[in-house]
Structures are given as structure tokens and as C-alpha cells.
Motif scaffolding. Structure first.
Motif, mmCIF file in Angstrom:
data_model
loop_
_atom_site.group_PDB
_atom_site.id
_atom_site.type_symbol
_atom_site.label_atom_id
_atom_site.label_comp_id
_atom_site.label_asym_id
_atom_site.label_seq_id
_atom_site.Cartn_x
_atom_site.Cartn_y
_atom_site.Cartn_z
ATOM 1 N N MET A 133 -66.546 7.113 -51.066
ATOM 2 C CA MET A 133 -65.910 6.765 -52.342
ATOM 3 C C MET A 133 -66.006 5.259 -52.533
ATOM 4 N N ASP A 134 -66.706 4.812 -53.550
ATOM 5 C CA ASP A 134 -66.962 3.392 -53.755
ATOM 6 C C ASP A 134 -65.856 2.785 -54.605
ATOM 7 N N PHE A 135 -64.740 2.415 -53.956
ATOM 8 C CA PHE A 135 -63.623 1.804 -54.665
ATOM 9 C C PHE A 135 -63.003 0.799 -53.714
ATOM 10 N N HIS A 136 -63.649 -0.349 -53.570
ATOM 11 C CA HIS A 136 -63.174 -1.361 -52.630
ATOM 12 C C HIS A 136 -62.452 -2.473 -53.385
ATOM 13 N N HIS A 137 -61.197 -2.680 -53.031
ATOM 14 C CA HIS A 137 -60.391 -3.685 -53.703
ATOM 15 C C HIS A 137 -59.710 -4.553 -52.651
ATOM 16 N N VAL A 138 -59.829 -5.865 -52.783
ATOM 17 C CA VAL A 138 -59.169 -6.787 -51.864
ATOM 18 C C VAL A 138 -57.740 -6.996 -52.336
ATOM 19 N N SER A 139 -56.780 -6.538 -51.548
ATOM 20 C CA SER A 139 -55.372 -6.632 -51.936
ATOM 21 C C SER A 139 -54.888 -8.071 -51.842
ATOM 22 N N VAL A 140 -54.245 -8.520 -52.881
ATOM 23 C CA VAL A 140 -53.735 -9.894 -52.955
ATOM 24 C C VAL A 140 -52.358 -9.975 -52.297
ATOM 25 N N LEU A 141 -52.096 -11.099 -51.617
ATOM 26 C CA LEU A 141 -50.802 -11.336 -50.962
ATOM 27 C C LEU A 141 -50.397 -10.136 -50.100
ATOM 28 N N LEU A 142 -51.362 -9.608 -49.362
ATOM 29 C CA LEU A 142 -51.151 -8.377 -48.601
ATOM 30 C C LEU A 142 -50.032 -8.523 -47.570
ATOM 31 N N GLY A 143 -50.179 -9.497 -46.687
ATOM 32 C CA GLY A 143 -49.173 -9.675 -45.646
ATOM 33 C C GLY A 143 -47.815 -10.036 -46.212
ATOM 34 N N GLU A 144 -47.817 -10.937 -47.196
ATOM 35 C CA GLU A 144 -46.550 -11.411 -47.773
ATOM 36 C C GLU A 144 -45.768 -10.288 -48.459
ATOM 37 N N SER A 145 -46.488 -9.447 -49.217
ATOM 38 C CA SER A 145 -45.800 -8.403 -49.984
ATOM 39 C C SER A 145 -45.279 -7.280 -49.090
ATOM 40 N N VAL A 146 -46.074 -6.884 -48.084
ATOM 41 C CA VAL A 146 -45.613 -5.831 -47.167
ATOM 42 C C VAL A 146 -44.461 -6.349 -46.313
ATOM 43 N N GLU A 147 -44.570 -7.606 -45.887
ATOM 44 C CA GLU A 147 -43.476 -8.230 -45.123
ATOM 45 C C GLU A 147 -42.196 -8.259 -45.957
ATOM 46 N N ALA A 148 -42.353 -8.545 -47.250
ATOM 47 C CA ALA A 148 -41.190 -8.650 -48.141
ATOM 48 C C ALA A 148 -40.432 -7.331 -48.275
ATOM 49 N N LEU A 149 -41.137 -6.225 -48.081
ATOM 50 C CA LEU A 149 -40.501 -4.903 -48.225
ATOM 51 C C LEU A 149 -39.591 -4.554 -47.049
ATOM 52 N N ASN A 150 -39.733 -5.262 -45.919
ATOM 53 C CA ASN A 150 -38.927 -4.937 -44.733
ATOM 54 C C ASN A 150 -39.047 -3.451 -44.375
ATOM 55 N N VAL A 151 -40.258 -2.976 -44.209
ATOM 56 C CA VAL A 151 -40.507 -1.543 -44.047
ATOM 57 C C VAL A 151 -39.806 -0.984 -42.805
ATOM 58 N N ARG A 152 -39.025 0.079 -43.025
ATOM 59 C CA ARG A 152 -38.379 0.807 -41.938
ATOM 60 C C ARG A 152 -39.208 2.044 -41.624
ATOM 61 N N PRO A 153 -39.363 2.404 -40.361
ATOM 62 C CA PRO A 153 -40.205 3.552 -40.002
ATOM 63 C C PRO A 153 -39.780 4.864 -40.641
ATOM 64 N N ASP A 154 -38.477 5.003 -40.951
ATOM 65 C CA ASP A 154 -37.983 6.253 -41.534
ATOM 66 C C ASP A 154 -37.677 6.117 -43.028
ATOM 67 N N GLY A 155 -38.136 5.035 -43.640
ATOM 68 C CA GLY A 155 -37.800 4.772 -45.036
ATOM 69 C C GLY A 155 -38.703 5.484 -46.031
ATOM 70 N N ILE A 156 -38.268 5.438 -47.304
ATOM 71 C CA ILE A 156 -39.046 6.002 -48.413
ATOM 72 C C ILE A 156 -39.494 4.846 -49.303
ATOM 73 N N TYR A 157 -40.816 4.734 -49.503
ATOM 74 C CA TYR A 157 -41.364 3.610 -50.260
ATOM 75 C C TYR A 157 -42.289 4.117 -51.362
#
Length: 310
Positions: free
Chosen positions: A1-25
């Protein structure tokens, strides 16, 4: 599947979410699933809901997120409908939501989508090509005054009257059918000094038409209000914007939700009874660092704003 997109502010945005292993996002702008991959990789018993208007993006994301299939639910839809999407999944609230409001790289790079002013293609610009208004209809059927209004409002184009008039003159001869035909009309309408500017002369007009076609600003306004309401206490809302119009909507919505009270400043005491719903994680937006800017010039205008539900 040819759909390659470079995600902007990848680390910063995922870090900002404070992802919990059992959370719903919820990733409301799934795109190439760059952000979603990082979120899903942090889940154990949690759930990631990925939403996108573009069926091509969903198909590519399904492949990319296959290792986490047990923890991912993909939905074809518009993030402005997140209330309905969550209701249909029987999810009252989430632990975090992410929205990357930029047009994805494949949408820009695939000429046939009609988003780019650099390659010839049919005038389309629909993020969801399965139906709805196209750029062709906007350019060839909307009244001159309405064209002028969207160029001013959505593109902040100072030559809006000249460009709108030129579009109407050209389409009276024959319909404007392709992106480069439209670029030719725009160039012909603008004064020479504008054509010498660093920015491509069609950039603001194409932005304005794309926003109108996809009703983007109204969608962002709706999304911001609904997202805040559907966060659990401690849940984070992270939004990446790419131009001042979107950023203003997000900034004001978050600021108002953090303030709470809507009484006029002259009132001695609050009578509205509204209390703050969120706290702002940072007053100034988070922007890309030098390394990311060198690797991905499209990140230059990106701004990340984050709020946490109280």
C-alpha cells in the motif's frame, strides 16, 4: 500500500498524551498511522481508535497497525463526528485524543488528488473521494463574491478580488478543469511584484479552496468542543495545526475551556457558574526542532497545543 507519510512532531505529540497501557485513545486524523503506531505500541490491554476520511489512508493504516490489531479499531469517518463514533463503540470517554490537522504527504504528492499546485490534475481536493463537494464545483459554480470571501477568509489572500474576478472571467469562456489551469488564472490575475515573492502565488488560493471543499475550520471548531467533553479526568487533548486559522480556533477553545467563566470582565463576581474544564500543558505551542526541520521542511509551520482534562 503506497501511502507513506512522515508524521510531524511525532515524539512530542505521543509524549504529550501520557499513554497508559490500559487506556483508550483516539487518533482522529489517522493518515499514514505514524502517530497511531507509536500509541498502539505502548498499549497492553488498552484500545486505539483510528479515524480518517480517506479510505486509502485507512487501508494503509490497517497494514501498518497489523501487529497491534487486537488493540486497534479503525473507523471511516470525519473527526467532527467523534461523538457519534464513540457512541457507536459504546465508549463514554477516552484517556487521550490526537488530531494532526495537516494534509498528509500522499494527498499532496499524488497528483490525481488535486491538492497540489505543482502538478497537473483534475480539480478535486476532497479528503474523502467517495462523495461531497469538489474543488471543480467551487471554482466553476460559486458566485464571485463567495469566491472572494473564501480567498480572504480561508487563504488570507490580499489579491482575492483580482483572483476571484479572473476565475469568473475564465470560466465564462470554458470550465476550469485542472489544477494547473487554475494556477495559470491565479498567476495572470496577480501583479508582478506578487509573482516575485518567495511563496508560490497559488499557495493561499489552493489552501482556501481546500478548506472550503472539506469544511475544515467548522470541523476543527466542532472537534475541539466535543473532544474536551469526551475526555476522562487526566485525559489529554493534543492538536497539531499548520496555519494560523486552525491554530487560532484551537488556541481559543483550549483557553476558554481552561478559563471556565464567561462573564464580562466588569462583573464583580461570577454569575455564569462555569468552571475550568482543562489545564493548559504549555501556554506556548510546541514546535519542531532543527533536526526535524532539516529532515521534513513541511514541519516548519506545525504547532502542537496540549490540554489536560480536570
Amino acid at each position: 500500500m503506497d501511502f507513506h507519510h512522515v508524521s510531524v512532531l511525532l515524539g512530542e505529540s505521543v509524549e504529550a498524551l501520557n499513554v497508559r497501557p490500559d487506556g483508550i485513545y483516539l487518533d482522529g486524523t489517522l493518515g499514514g498511522a505514524g502517530h497511531s503506531y507509536e500509541i498502539a505500541s505502548r498499549l497492553t490491554t488498552g484500545l486505539l481508535i483510528g479515524v480518517d476520511r480517506d479510505p486509502k489512508a485507512l487501508a494503509a493504516a490497517k497494514e501498518r497497525l497489523a501487529p497491534f490489531a487486537d488493540h486497534v479499531k479503525l473507523v471511516h469517518g470525519n473527526f467532527r463526528d467523534l461523538d457519534r463514533i464513540l457512541d457507536e463503540l459504546n465508549i463514554p470517554a477516552t484517556d487521550g485524543m490526537l488530531f494532526d490537522l495537516g494534509v498528509s504527504s500522499p494527498q499532496l504528492d499524488e497528483a490525481e488528488r488535486g491538492f497540489s499546485y505543482m502538478a497537473d490534475a483534475p480539480l478535486d481536493m476532497r479528503m474523502d473521494q467517495s462523495g461531497g463537494l469538489s474543488a471543480y464545483e467551487v471554482v466553476n459554480t460559486w458566485p464571485q463574491e463567495e469566491l472572494k470571501r473564501i480567498l480572504y477568509t480561508f487563504g488570507e489572500e490580499r489579491y482575492a478580488p483580482l483572483i476571484a474576478a479572473a476565475i469568473v472571467r475564465r470560466r465564462e469562456e470554458k470550465p476550469i478543469e485542472t489544477t494547473l489551469e487554475l494556477v495559470d488564472v491565479i498567476r495572470g490575475a496577480m501583479p508582478q511584484k506578487a509573482l516575485r515573492e518567495k511563496q508560490h502565488p497559488a499557495k493561499r488560493t489552493f489552501q482556501a479552496i481546500r478548506i472550503a471543499v472539506n469544511d475544515e475550520l467548522a470541523a476543527v471548531d466542532e472537534m475541539t468542543q466535543k473532544a474536551i467533553a469526551r475526555l476522562r479526568p487526566g485525559g489529554r487533548l493534543a492538536v497539531i495545526t499548520f496555519h494560523s486559522l486552525e491554530d487560532r480556533i484551537v488556541k481559543n477553545a483550549m483557553a476558554q475551556a481552561a478559563k471556565g467563566c464567561t462573564c464580562p470582565p466588569e462583573f464583580p463576581v461570577c454569575v455564569c457558574g462555569k468552571t475550568p474544564q482543562v489545564r493548559l500543558i504549555s501556554k506556548k505551542p510546541i514546535v519542531s526542532g532543527p533536526e526535524e526541520l532539516e529532515q521534513n521542511p513541511r514541519a516548519r509551520s506545525a504547532k502542537l497545543r496540549v490540554a489536560e482534562k480536570l
